[in-house]
Motif scaffolding. Sequence first.
Motif, PDB file in Angstrom:
ATOM      1  N   VAL A 580       0.864  -1.178   0.000  1.00 56.61           N
ATOM      2  CA  VAL A 580       0.000   0.000   0.000  1.00 56.61           C
ATOM      3  C   VAL A 580       0.899   1.226   0.000  1.00 56.61           C
ATOM      4  O   VAL A 580       1.747   1.388   0.884  1.00 56.61           O
ATOM      5  CB  VAL A 580      -0.931   0.013   1.225  1.00 56.61           C
ATOM      6  CG1 VAL A 580      -1.695   1.334   1.313  1.00 56.61           C
ATOM      7  CG2 VAL A 580      -1.898  -1.159   1.167  1.00 56.61           C
ATOM      8  N   THR A 581       0.744   2.106  -0.973  1.00 53.27           N
ATOM      9  CA  THR A 581       1.608   3.283  -1.092  1.00 53.27           C
ATOM     10  C   THR A 581       0.868   4.592  -0.894  1.00 53.27           C
ATOM     11  O   THR A 581       1.496   5.627  -0.644  1.00 53.27           O
ATOM     12  CB  THR A 581       2.281   3.310  -2.479  1.00 53.27           C
ATOM     13  OG1 THR A 581       1.276   3.250  -3.498  1.00 53.27           O
ATOM     14  CG2 THR A 581       3.221   2.116  -2.633  1.00 53.27           C
ATOM     15  N   GLY A 582      -0.457   4.592  -1.011  1.00 57.42           N
ATOM     16  CA  GLY A 582      -1.240   5.807  -0.849  1.00 57.42           C
ATOM     17  C   GLY A 582      -2.245   5.663   0.266  1.00 57.42           C
ATOM     18  O   GLY A 582      -2.722   4.561   0.564  1.00 57.42           O
ATOM     19  N   THR A 583      -2.584   6.750   0.908  1.00 60.38           N
ATOM     20  CA  THR A 583      -3.503   6.733   2.045  1.00 60.38           C
ATOM     21  C   THR A 583      -4.791   6.005   1.707  1.00 60.38           C
ATOM     22  O   THR A 583      -5.411   6.260   0.668  1.00 60.38           O
ATOM     23  CB  THR A 583      -3.825   8.175   2.474  1.00 60.38           C
ATOM     24  OG1 THR A 583      -2.608   8.863   2.743  1.00 60.38           O
ATOM     25  CG2 THR A 583      -4.688   8.186   3.717  1.00 60.38           C
ATOM     26  N   ALA A 584      -5.176   5.081   2.596  1.00 62.36           N
ATOM     27  CA  ALA A 584      -6.395   4.279   2.431  1.00 62.36           C
ATOM     28  C   ALA A 584      -6.367   3.462   1.146  1.00 62.36           C
ATOM     29  O   ALA A 584      -7.394   3.181   0.546  1.00 62.36           O
ATOM     30  CB  ALA A 584      -7.638   5.148   2.492  1.00 62.36           C
ATOM     31  N   THR A 587      -3.471   4.159  -3.760  1.00 65.72           N
ATOM     32  CA  THR A 587      -2.453   3.686  -4.697  1.00 65.72           C
ATOM     33  C   THR A 587      -1.751   2.477  -4.100  1.00 65.72           C
ATOM     34  O   THR A 587      -1.580   2.371  -2.878  1.00 65.72           O
ATOM     35  CB  THR A 587      -1.410   4.780  -5.029  1.00 65.72           C
ATOM     36  OG1 THR A 587      -0.747   5.188  -3.819  1.00 65.72           O
ATOM     37  CG2 THR A 587      -2.071   5.972  -5.684  1.00 65.72           C
ATOM     38  N   LEU A 588      -1.348   1.572  -4.988  1.00 62.40           N
ATOM     39  CA  LEU A 588      -0.672   0.338  -4.592  1.00 62.40           C
ATOM     40  C   LEU A 588       0.558   0.135  -5.467  1.00 62.40           C
ATOM     41  O   LEU A 588       0.657   0.704  -6.560  1.00 62.40           O
ATOM     42  CB  LEU A 588      -1.598  -0.875  -4.778  1.00 62.40           C
ATOM     43  CG  LEU A 588      -2.986  -0.839  -4.156  1.00 62.40           C
ATOM     44  CD1 LEU A 588      -3.823  -1.998  -4.701  1.00 62.40           C
ATOM     45  CD2 LEU A 588      -2.897  -0.925  -2.640  1.00 62.40           C
ATOM     46  N   ARG A 589       1.475  -0.688  -4.973  1.00 61.24           N
ATOM     47  CA  ARG A 589       2.571  -1.169  -5.815  1.00 61.24           C
ATOM     48  C   ARG A 589       2.596  -2.685  -5.710  1.00 61.24           C
ATOM     49  O   ARG A 589       2.581  -3.235  -4.613  1.00 61.24           O
ATOM     50  CB  ARG A 589       3.920  -0.598  -5.385  1.00 61.24           C
ATOM     51  CG  ARG A 589       5.054  -1.015  -6.342  1.00 61.24           C
ATOM     52  CD  ARG A 589       6.411  -0.472  -5.928  1.00 61.24           C
ATOM     53  NE  ARG A 589       6.917  -1.103  -4.721  1.00 61.24           N
ATOM     54  CZ  ARG A 589       7.042  -0.487  -3.558  1.00 61.24           C
ATOM     55  NH1 ARG A 589       6.687   0.784  -3.429  1.00 61.24           N
ATOM     56  NH2 ARG A 589       7.503  -1.119  -2.501  1.00 61.24           N
ATOM     57  N   ILE A 590       2.640  -3.355  -6.848  1.00 63.87           N
ATOM     58  CA  ILE A 590       2.681  -4.817  -6.889  1.00 63.87           C
ATOM     59  C   ILE A 590       3.935  -5.223  -7.649  1.00 63.87           C
ATOM     60  O   ILE A 590       4.095  -4.877  -8.823  1.00 63.87           O
ATOM     61  CB  ILE A 590       1.415  -5.382  -7.552  1.00 63.87           C
ATOM     62  CG1 ILE A 590       0.186  -4.993  -6.713  1.00 63.87           C
ATOM     63  CG2 ILE A 590       1.515  -6.897  -7.714  1.00 63.87           C
ATOM     64  CD1 ILE A 590      -1.135  -5.281  -7.379  1.00 63.87           C
ATOM     65  N   ARG A 591       4.816  -5.953  -6.969  1.00 66.24           N
ATOM     66  CA  ARG A 591       6.075  -6.360  -7.585  1.00 66.24           C
ATOM     67  C   ARG A 591       6.468  -7.747  -7.090  1.00 66.24           C
ATOM     68  O   ARG A 591       6.909  -7.903  -5.950  1.00 66.24           O
ATOM     69  CB  ARG A 591       7.186  -5.363  -7.260  1.00 66.24           C
ATOM     70  CG  ARG A 591       8.516  -5.738  -7.910  1.00 66.24           C
ATOM     71  CD  ARG A 591       9.554  -4.646  -7.712  1.00 66.24           C
ATOM     72  NE  ARG A 591       9.854  -4.433  -6.295  1.00 66.24           N
ATOM     73  CZ  ARG A 591      10.603  -3.420  -5.847  1.00 66.24           C
ATOM     74  NH1 ARG A 591      11.080  -2.520  -6.690  1.00 66.24           N
ATOM     75  NH2 ARG A 591      10.838  -3.299  -4.562  1.00 66.24           N
TER      76      ARG A 591
END
Length: 685
Positions: A580-584, A587-591
């Motif tokens: 999880v990269t952004g509040t609530a 935004t997400l990062r999947i790697r």
Amino acid sequence: MAASQQYQGRAVGEPGLLARLVVEHADGSRQVVVSDGSWRVARGPWLSLPYRNDDGRDYIEGVDGRIAQRQQGWNRPGFDASSWQSPQVVGVHPAGVFRHLRSQQTRLAYRTVRPVTVTRLASGAVVADFGTIIPAVPQVRFAHGVSGRTIEMRAGYVRNADGTVSDSAHDNQKTDLSYQYIQHDGAQSFQAYTYEGFRYLQIDDPGEPLSASSIAAVVQHTDADPARAATFHSSDPTLDAVAELMRRSALYDSQEQFLDTPTREKGQFLGDSVDVSRALMAGSGDRALTARAIREFAESQRRYWPDGRMNAVYPNGDGKRDIPDYTEMFPGWVWEYYLNSGDRATLAATYPASAAIADYIRRYIDPATGLVTKLAGGSGAYQYGIIDWPNRYGYDTDTTARTTVNILAVDALRRTADQATALGRPKAEADALRADAAKVAEAVNDRLRRPDGRYTDGLKADGSQSAHASQIANAYAIAFGIAPEASVDTIADHLVSLKLQMGPMTANWLLTALHRAGRDDQVLARFTDRTSLGWANILARGGTFTWESWEAPDDGQSLSHGWGATALVDLQQDLLGLNVTGTAATTLRIRPPRDTELTHAEGTVWTQAGTVGVRWNTTAHGTEVKVDIPVNTTAEVEVPLAGGRAPKAGGAGPDGASAPRFEGVRNGYAIYTVGSGRSTFTPAA
């Protein structure tokens, strides 16, 4: 009820009942029932027995079934309570000691489970095995009771060689887990009142055959929505078992409040709460218990610590006491909660507490060295910082400017600055916090590193460096972004050489450091190594709940300690690949990881935006990735390049607008931005 007590896990108080029941009838009329002098009271069927341990929270439970039989039906209309007494009435609220009420923000869930096996011993005793350690109350149904017969029972964590349940203090956290029940004639059931952690229940000489249908346990934990439970499956069965061990342990260690253990203290320690909270949010999607705990610890500061510290355990009845590095953990915990929840109200309400912690830290920065030195707090082995618990693996405590305390100070200052920015506070306030964090980080790198780039355990009183370079000091340096990039490989080599020399309370930061150093193969190794210290070794030794220490069965520490579950976050982030990269979760990062023996992983994680699904599978042709993204969320998906070629990408948004957008190549990954719906990435032919 028990007399007033002053122990961990509960505030000082007097026993009493304050009730107001409003009944709205079908005809529109309204009836209000309150606790007053018209009520009747009688002593329940409990026997007068001593405390289970010297912590003094719970009594050994004994029940006189004959009294219970006479009191049957007390909660139904028509019961004759004429022989009962009138209550002692304090007055109309607020009155006496009852002058302030705070609503219960959490609820408990209950479910009844049966033993997986029931064994009858040669002595006639019956032993029920529930398969895993559970926080529960035992139930036993007797079909042919005899009035006055006393049934002795005991719960426990392990069995002796002869099949009996161990009642040794070493095996049961110095806690007497026995029960007594006095039967009345005929069919009846015994059920304890207060939960304890246990796996086994022994009933001595029950006087009749007992089977699995006669024995049960009512398991309890915070009421987390089962639909939010995380899932994880991979090509490594041991990793799957470790994931479930951590998810279950965090849930079972979460009751009306976070616990250190469901047996013995049951106290809400700050360090334990940070760890269990992270795992509960990741594994069960629960936010309510974390919000409550954060506010309670902030209250401990307002109540006891004008200098900015926090209680080591709260609520509690034994006054003010702190552990310095537990206090330092608070701002980072608040920020992680905010990132996951988007709960701005709690962030705003507790920001003054984080700011006070920042000022507390600042006051102990030695101007001569720039390092936090002799950070006030703690006592005995905890003075100036707990570092790790219960084993410090050689950490040099003869240091006054401790490396771990300084790195946590940097994190506390940075995360307080992040909170200030998120709340729109004056820019100068956040800038000053970040500047002070940078100065301490610079001092750590200038004064606490050896020529080979490794970090020592700190400075001694005479200003000389410690000769010891612990794993925890070096893991913290990478995990918290202190170590210069040029030193990361050297430090990571040192970390790998030590395998695991950090306790369950802090070992997650070793995994974070290894991941950030590009050593995901070692992250997998630490999770799955069954022969050396770690989570898989707990499973290999028959453990079913994370432990207080990796050596717990040998040194008599707790076999049901939830703080070791916090590494579930690392498993999801590093090996499933979801961040999880952004509040609530806006935004997400999947790697997916590269260069590990893991060839497949899939799982779901509930976020504030909804459930996110990730599935990746690596073959000789490359890595296939599938992601399911909830609405109002954007994800950056990083797919390992196969033969230097980007994958085939496809999106399945409801209107086609969510099709993956290629952003370029970075560090051997093809980078895409995707919207809600399912997106797939298939290796190019």
